[in-house]
Design a protein around this motif. Structure first.
Motif, PDB file in Angstrom:
ATOM      1  N   GLN A  92       0.826  -1.035   0.147  1.00 15.77           N
ATOM      2  CA  GLN A  92      -0.024  -0.030  -0.058  1.00 15.77           C
ATOM      3  C   GLN A  92       0.783   1.405  -0.024  1.00 15.77           C
ATOM      4  O   GLN A  92       0.371   2.430  -0.491  1.00 15.77           O
ATOM      5  N   TYR A 160      -2.931  -8.131  -7.619  1.00 11.59           N
ATOM      6  CA  TYR A 160      -2.387  -6.794  -7.966  1.00 11.59           C
ATOM      7  C   TYR A 160      -1.285  -6.429  -9.191  1.00 11.59           C
ATOM      8  O   TYR A 160      -1.065  -5.582  -9.687  1.00 11.59           O
ATOM      9  N   GLU A 242     -16.081  -3.705  -7.637  1.00 16.05           N
ATOM     10  CA  GLU A 242     -15.849  -2.711  -6.540  1.00 16.05           C
ATOM     11  C   GLU A 242     -15.012  -3.460  -5.500  1.00 16.05           C
ATOM     12  O   GLU A 242     -14.619  -2.521  -4.515  1.00 16.05           O
ATOM     13  N   GLN A 243     -14.803  -4.576  -5.472  1.00 20.18           N
ATOM     14  CA  GLN A 243     -13.973  -5.025  -4.288  1.00 20.18           C
ATOM     15  C   GLN A 243     -12.418  -5.093  -4.481  1.00 20.18           C
ATOM     16  O   GLN A 243     -12.015  -5.499  -5.591  1.00 20.18           O
ATOM     17  N   LYS A 244     -11.693  -4.176  -3.687  1.00 17.38           N
ATOM     18  CA  LYS A 244     -10.418  -4.224  -3.865  1.00 17.38           C
ATOM     19  C   LYS A 244      -9.816  -5.505  -3.836  1.00 17.38           C
ATOM     20  O   LYS A 244      -8.485  -5.387  -4.508  1.00 17.38           O
TER      21      LYS A 244
END
Length: 460
Positions: A92, A160, A242-244
């Motif tokens: 992050q 990712y 919409e879910q990360k």
């Protein structure tokens, strides 16, 4: 006592040299690790190279901080939860690209080399070598939490990473499944556990669906060919995206009642094609289709269950469906084309051929043509194009485009004196193909006398 002189580009960060790093540098590195945990570490995204700084401002390369943290962890009684918290915080803070390689190498060393016999790759096309479990490996030699961490790293590569990183995911899962097949089986059934239960499994009277972030799959079965059914399907798809925790590249496996496909020759007849061909028949669903498209469209991402030869960015079929409905969706089409990976993607060419056959070349469609040309290596014209553009309105629209061509260039290309000329040649090729060569002499010679002057302006 002051820190020793910095290493690196213009002395902008400290390096951890094994095994003789200055003790004070290591103290600052360990402080940086603690600051990552407590959220006080900082980064410098505006500068290069990217560094991570502890609370005293001491800069380090992210991969060195991650490496120092990981290799201080015991491979037996591995602290899985702490490791995940730290790696998530690092990702992050500095981005996945900065931590991907170090995590992959850690699994290679601590799992692959520790538990497996690593063979030789048989050819130059295989990314990873064959691995078989060491014959002498005993169950008590294997740390369960280390394998769980390997699965975490595998899932991160899918969630990712770019689409090609799914190969790393498959390799790591392949390793773990040889020792603990139940662990991988659970991930196949339930994913990582980060998705809400109603997203992982979803069932109504009209549809059943499931989403798995670990394997980047969405499975949907529609039980009716109705507006209400497709509305539920679209809402579900948007909720998933919409879910990360859900990957940007994924597979959609759709089964419906009506076997209808988009009217675009050569498009793969996959379930995702069928879904939007059916849903677009209902005008009330068009805004929901656009919502899905805009959530799905991401550069360098692809539908995983479509062959590399026909690779398609997520959202492609939704855009194609709306694009053929009317010119009110041309901005969506242009936004999509601007995101297409011009080195690998060309499926949009099939859509564009149908698009221009339907709407022609006008002031409204010219931006689509320019974006389309820039979206792939070589836009091959349809044979009808030279006829479709052979009218005063279309030629005037093309001339206006020529006057404002620089406006269509990316910012970095505007500084290149030849960029506009190269783009213009690509546009001419997209309409006339090889006849656009030699200054369009063949096109000009065969043009109607009343239009010849416009053709000359276009080619000169």
């Amino acid at each position: 006592m002051s820190l020793p002189k910095r290493d690196g580009v213009k002395g902008r960060y400290y390096l951890i040299h094994k095994p003789d790093t200055d003790a004070e540098v290591l103290e600052h590195a360990d402080l940086c690790i603690q600051n990552v945990f407590n959220g006080t570490a900082r980064e410098n995204h505006a500068d290069y190279p990217l560094v991570i700084k502890n609370e005293k401002g001491t800069p380090f390369l992210p991969n060195q901080i991650l490496e120092r943290y990981l290799y201080q962890l015991p491979p037996k009684k591995f602290p899985y939860k702490d490791a995940v918290v730290f790696c998530d915080a690092m990702r992050q803070l500095v981005g996945w690209v900065e931590v991907r390689y170090e995590l992959e190498k850690y699994i290679e060393k601590q799992v692959q080399e520790r538990y497996f016999i690593v063979g030789e790759r048989e050819d130059g096309f295989t990314v990873f070598p064959p691995c078989t479990v060491c014959p002498e490996l005993r169950p008590e030699d294997v740390d369960e939490n280390l394998l769980r961490f390997a699965c975490y790293v595998a899932v991160c590569h899918t969630v990712y990473g770019q689409s090609f990183e799914s190969l790393t995911t498959e390799h790591i899962f392949g390793l773990v499944s040889q020792i603990r097949p139940d662990m991988v089986k659970d991930l196949k059934a339930n994913g990582s556990g980060k998705l809400p239960p109603n997203i992982r499994k979803h069932k109504t009277e009209r549809m059943t669906a499931s989403a798995n972030d670990a394997f980047a799959t969405i499975r949907i079965t529609a039980k009716a060919d109705t507006q209400e059914c497709y509305e539920e399907v679209l809402d579900y798809l948007c909720e998933v995206l919409e879910q990360k925790a859900f990957p940007d590249s994924y597979s959609v496996e759709f089964r419906g009642v009506e076997k209808t496909y988009l009217p675009i020759p050569g498009l793969p007849k996959k379930g995702i094609n069928q879904l939007f061909a059916c849903a677009v028949r209902y005008p009330q669903l068009h805004t929901k289709i656009e919502r899905y498209a805009r959530l799905a469209m991401k550069e360098f991402e692809f539908y995983n269950n479509i062959s590399e030869e026909q690779c398609a960015m997520p959202g492609s079929f939704a855009v194609f469906a709306l694009g053929l409905e009317g010119l009110e969706w041309r901005q969506l089409v242009c936004d999509y084309l601007d995101l297409c990976d011009d080195e690998h993607s060309s499926l949009q060419e099939k859509f564009l051929h149908v698009f221009f056959k339907k709407f022609g070349f006008t002031d409204q469609t010219m931006p689509v043509l320019v974006s389309g040309v820039q979206s792939m290596q070589e836009f091959k014209p349809a044979k009808e194009f030279c006829t479709l553009i052979a009218n005063e309105e279309s030629l005037d629209a093309l001339l206006k485009t020529k006057e404002h061509l620089k406006d269509y260039l990316p910012e970095e290309a505007k500084r290149n004196k030849n960029a506009s000329a190269y783009l213009w040649q690509d546009i001419l090729w997209a309409i006339w193909g090889k006849d656009s060569g030699n200054g369009g002499s063949k096109v000009i010679k065969t043009a109607p006398a009343c239009l010849r002057e416009k053709y000359e302006q276009i080619f000169h």
